[in-house]
Design a protein around this motif. Structure first.
Motif, PDB file in Angstrom:
ATOM      1  N   THR A 191      42.561  45.412  39.288  1.00  0.00           N
ATOM      2  CA  THR A 191      41.863  46.628  38.885  1.00  0.00           C
ATOM      3  C   THR A 191      40.458  46.313  38.394  1.00  0.00           C
ATOM      4  O   THR A 191      39.517  47.076  38.643  1.00  0.00           O
ATOM      5  CB  THR A 191      42.656  47.361  37.790  1.00  0.00           C
ATOM      6  OG1 THR A 191      43.980  47.633  38.258  1.00  0.00           O
ATOM      7  CG2 THR A 191      41.985  48.669  37.410  1.00  0.00           C
ATOM      8  N   LEU A 192      40.316  45.180  37.721  1.00  0.00           N
ATOM      9  CA  LEU A 192      38.996  44.753  37.250  1.00  0.00           C
ATOM     10  C   LEU A 192      38.049  44.562  38.426  1.00  0.00           C
ATOM     11  O   LEU A 192      36.885  44.991  38.385  1.00  0.00           O
ATOM     12  CB  LEU A 192      39.123  43.460  36.450  1.00  0.00           C
ATOM     13  CG  LEU A 192      37.827  42.810  35.969  1.00  0.00           C
ATOM     14  CD1 LEU A 192      37.089  43.726  35.002  1.00  0.00           C
ATOM     15  CD2 LEU A 192      38.119  41.462  35.301  1.00  0.00           C
ATOM     16  N   VAL A 193      38.536  43.948  39.493  1.00  0.00           N
ATOM     17  CA  VAL A 193      37.702  43.731  40.679  1.00  0.00           C
ATOM     18  C   VAL A 193      37.346  45.061  41.332  1.00  0.00           C
ATOM     19  O   VAL A 193      36.206  45.292  41.744  1.00  0.00           O
ATOM     20  CB  VAL A 193      38.432  42.816  41.680  1.00  0.00           C
ATOM     21  CG1 VAL A 193      37.666  42.738  42.995  1.00  0.00           C
ATOM     22  CG2 VAL A 193      38.612  41.419  41.094  1.00  0.00           C
ATOM     23  N   ARG A 194      38.314  45.965  41.413  1.00  0.00           N
ATOM     24  CA  ARG A 194      38.069  47.261  42.065  1.00  0.00           C
ATOM     25  C   ARG A 194      37.048  48.089  41.290  1.00  0.00           C
ATOM     26  O   ARG A 194      36.185  48.747  41.878  1.00  0.00           O
ATOM     27  CB  ARG A 194      39.382  48.022  42.200  1.00  0.00           C
ATOM     28  CG  ARG A 194      40.376  47.355  43.137  1.00  0.00           C
ATOM     29  CD  ARG A 194      41.631  48.161  43.286  1.00  0.00           C
ATOM     30  NE  ARG A 194      41.379  49.428  43.959  1.00  0.00           N
ATOM     31  CZ  ARG A 194      42.321  50.332  44.204  1.00  0.00           C
ATOM     32  NH1 ARG A 194      43.578  50.102  43.806  1.00  0.00           N
ATOM     33  NH2 ARG A 194      42.034  51.457  44.828  1.00  0.00           N
ATOM     34  N   ILE A 234      37.942  48.363  27.539  1.00  0.00           N
ATOM     35  CA  ILE A 234      38.568  48.901  28.753  1.00  0.00           C
ATOM     36  C   ILE A 234      39.113  47.776  29.623  1.00  0.00           C
ATOM     37  O   ILE A 234      40.275  47.789  30.039  1.00  0.00           O
ATOM     38  CB  ILE A 234      37.556  49.747  29.550  1.00  0.00           C
ATOM     39  CG1 ILE A 234      37.103  50.955  28.725  1.00  0.00           C
ATOM     40  CG2 ILE A 234      38.150  50.194  30.887  1.00  0.00           C
ATOM     41  CD1 ILE A 234      35.977  51.737  29.366  1.00  0.00           C
ATOM     42  N   PHE A 235      38.295  46.781  29.888  1.00  0.00           N
ATOM     43  CA  PHE A 235      38.677  45.706  30.808  1.00  0.00           C
ATOM     44  C   PHE A 235      39.817  44.855  30.259  1.00  0.00           C
ATOM     45  O   PHE A 235      40.587  44.280  31.031  1.00  0.00           O
ATOM     46  CB  PHE A 235      37.474  44.813  31.108  1.00  0.00           C
ATOM     47  CG  PHE A 235      36.409  45.482  31.942  1.00  0.00           C
ATOM     48  CD1 PHE A 235      36.719  46.565  32.749  1.00  0.00           C
ATOM     49  CD2 PHE A 235      35.093  45.036  31.915  1.00  0.00           C
ATOM     50  CE1 PHE A 235      35.752  47.187  33.520  1.00  0.00           C
ATOM     51  CE2 PHE A 235      34.122  45.643  32.691  1.00  0.00           C
ATOM     52  CZ  PHE A 235      34.452  46.728  33.490  1.00  0.00           C
ATOM     53  N   PHE A 248      32.142  40.427  31.726  1.00  0.00           N
ATOM     54  CA  PHE A 248      33.447  40.323  31.068  1.00  0.00           C
ATOM     55  C   PHE A 248      34.241  39.144  31.621  1.00  0.00           C
ATOM     56  O   PHE A 248      34.839  38.370  30.862  1.00  0.00           O
ATOM     57  CB  PHE A 248      34.229  41.623  31.264  1.00  0.00           C
ATOM     58  CG  PHE A 248      35.637  41.559  30.737  1.00  0.00           C
ATOM     59  CD1 PHE A 248      35.899  41.731  29.389  1.00  0.00           C
ATOM     60  CD2 PHE A 248      36.703  41.330  31.607  1.00  0.00           C
ATOM     61  CE1 PHE A 248      37.201  41.657  28.906  1.00  0.00           C
ATOM     62  CE2 PHE A 248      38.001  41.264  31.137  1.00  0.00           C
ATOM     63  CZ  PHE A 248      38.250  41.434  29.776  1.00  0.00           C
ATOM     64  N   SER A 249      34.269  38.991  32.946  1.00  0.00           N
ATOM     65  CA  SER A 249      35.033  37.913  33.572  1.00  0.00           C
ATOM     66  C   SER A 249      34.508  36.548  33.155  1.00  0.00           C
ATOM     67  O   SER A 249      35.279  35.607  32.936  1.00  0.00           O
ATOM     68  CB  SER A 249      34.986  38.055  35.091  1.00  0.00           C
ATOM     69  OG  SER A 249      35.609  39.240  35.515  1.00  0.00           O
ATOM     70  N   HIS A 250      33.192  36.431  33.046  1.00  0.00           N
ATOM     71  CA  HIS A 250      32.594  35.164  32.646  1.00  0.00           C
ATOM     72  C   HIS A 250      33.099  34.737  31.270  1.00  0.00           C
ATOM     73  O   HIS A 250      33.344  33.544  31.028  1.00  0.00           O
ATOM     74  CB  HIS A 250      31.072  35.288  32.641  1.00  0.00           C
ATOM     75  CG  HIS A 250      30.369  34.045  32.190  1.00  0.00           C
ATOM     76  ND1 HIS A 250      30.267  32.911  32.965  1.00  0.00           N
ATOM     77  CD2 HIS A 250      29.736  33.758  31.013  1.00  0.00           C
ATOM     78  CE1 HIS A 250      29.619  31.979  32.297  1.00  0.00           C
ATOM     79  NE2 HIS A 250      29.275  32.462  31.122  1.00  0.00           N
TER      80      HIS A 250
END
Length: 398
Positions: free
Chosen positions: A43-46, A35-36, A61-63
């Motif tokens: 949008t990822l942050v929201r 999804i991400f 995921f961001s890491h």
């Protein structure tokens, strides 16, 4: 009289079912990765603000998605040591490489561009040749040995006059503020790897802010990655052309970034204001302001810049944050405007839109530079002990 039994409805049941579904969704990396990977950074942050499970999933995921060492490993065998070199020299990674990192994408056959401050080009080249195994590939106008082009001696105590713009140089390199471009190459597991070292006339930021358009006004420092126009670039997928004094427009750039999914905008319509545009025109900007996307990077293991000499300050972060600019109408299009701060009082050069405070800094630099130069001329001060003033003074002017 018998009482009618009351039917108790479990109002928490739908909520619990919803929480279970969310837990299933954001509790498994293969699911939320799929999804991400398809959504924009904003949008990822929201989504990460929806609930604890979503927050934990987005952080995980961001890491992994913004792993700078994995990103650099395509070109460098020792990413951590290279980032220490960045911290020591203020070198920035820019161009399409920085765009790919922030956009979590990959452009085949793309190279890596390094923008280097005056006085550090030789150090960066020596590192990449001696430590990473690259070889210098001169163009038709350059000698075979890059050491004949770039000296290992740089005198920062010299008076820095404003350099008039060289039309031939601008036409050749297509970027204002570029002194020379040196290309190095080596064979990697997946083919030829190419790095271009851009020796900047004043500073890396001065060159980056004069790129062809806004979608490539992104850069990676040792401690953070920055996007100056994140909403336009990653949300709207628009890129605004920045006017440059060239007789012909390079259509290959328009085609290339069109193929990469960006809509090219030649100029902003009349009546555009900072409130209704993702390019924030007619606004004094600084690196790291509220319009900038700053992505902090893990600096564990990065060797920070040592103090130049006992008379100088210590840089705690990359000096790029002390730069400012504005997007204004220039000729028939839009262009970046600013005033350059150039003085031997400071180790690096900067840009600002605050002309009043820039004048005050100029007066200070003249007085301080004059005093230091008198001491130098009378052998009361040697060049190695030249007192670089606290560069954070510049931050006050932005």
């Amino acid at each position: 009289m018998s009482q009618v039994p009351v039917k108790h409805t479990n109002r928490r049941q739908p909520r619990l079912a919803h929480e279970c579904a969310v837990g299933e969704l954001f509790g498994r990396a293969p699911i939320y990765d799929a999804i991400f990977s398809c959504i924009s950074p904003h949008t990822l942050v929201r989504i990460g603000r929806c609930c604890r499970a979503a927050y934990a999933a987005s952080k995980d995921f961001s890491h992994r998605a913004y792993n700078i060492h994995r990103h650099l490993s395509r070109y460098l065998s020792e990413p951590l040591n290279f980032r220490s070199l960045q911290a020591r020299t203020g070198t920035l990674i820019a161009g399409s490489n920085a765009l790919q990192f922030l956009d979590r994408t990959f452009y085949p056959k793309s190279d890596m561009d390094l923008y280097v401050h005056p006085g550090h080009v030789r150090e960066v080249l020596d590192y990449l040749v001696e430590r990473e195994g690259y070889r210098f590939k001169p163009d038709s106008t350059q000698p075979q040995d890059y050491r004949e082009i770039v000296s290992d001696e740089w005198d920062g105590t010299q008076i820095r006059d404003e350099t008039p713009e060289d039309d031939e140089l601008l036409l050749y390199y297509q970027i204002r503020g570029v002194e020379s471009v040196l290309t190095i190459e080596k064979r990697g597991p997946d083919g030829l790897l190419k790095i271009q070292i851009i020796a900047c006339e004043t500073s890396p930021f001065d060159a980056i802010i004069n790129f062809h358009s806004t979608c490539v006004m992104n850069f990676i420092a040792f401690d953070a990655a920055y996007s100056l126009y994140p909403v336009a670039t990653f949300e709207k997928r628009d890129t605004l052309s920045v006017w440059r004094a060239r007789p012909l427009h390079d259509l290959t750039v328009v085609i290339k970034y069109g193929e990469r999914g960006f809509a090219w905008i030649s100029t902003l319509p009349a009546g555009t204001s900072p409130q209704n545009s993702a390019f924030y025109p007619f606004t004094d900007r600084t690196v790291g302001d509220r319009y900038t996307w700053k992505l902090p990077l893990d600096t564990r293991g990065v060797a920070l810049r040592p103090q130049i000499n006992p008379s100088s300050s210590i840089f705690q972060c990359d000096p790029v944050i002390y730069n400012g600019w504005a997007l204004e109408r220039v000729q028939h299009g839009m262009g970046t405007v600013y005033k350059t701060i150039k003085s031997s009082v400071f180790r690096y050069n900067y840009t600002t839109t605050n002309y009043k405070l820039n004048f005050k800094i100029w007066l200070f630099a003249i007085e301080q530079g004059f005093l230091s130069r008198i001491l130098l001329d009378n052998n009361l001060l040697d060049k190695k002990s030249w007192p670089w003033c606290v560069d954070t003074i510049v931050a006050y002017a932005l």
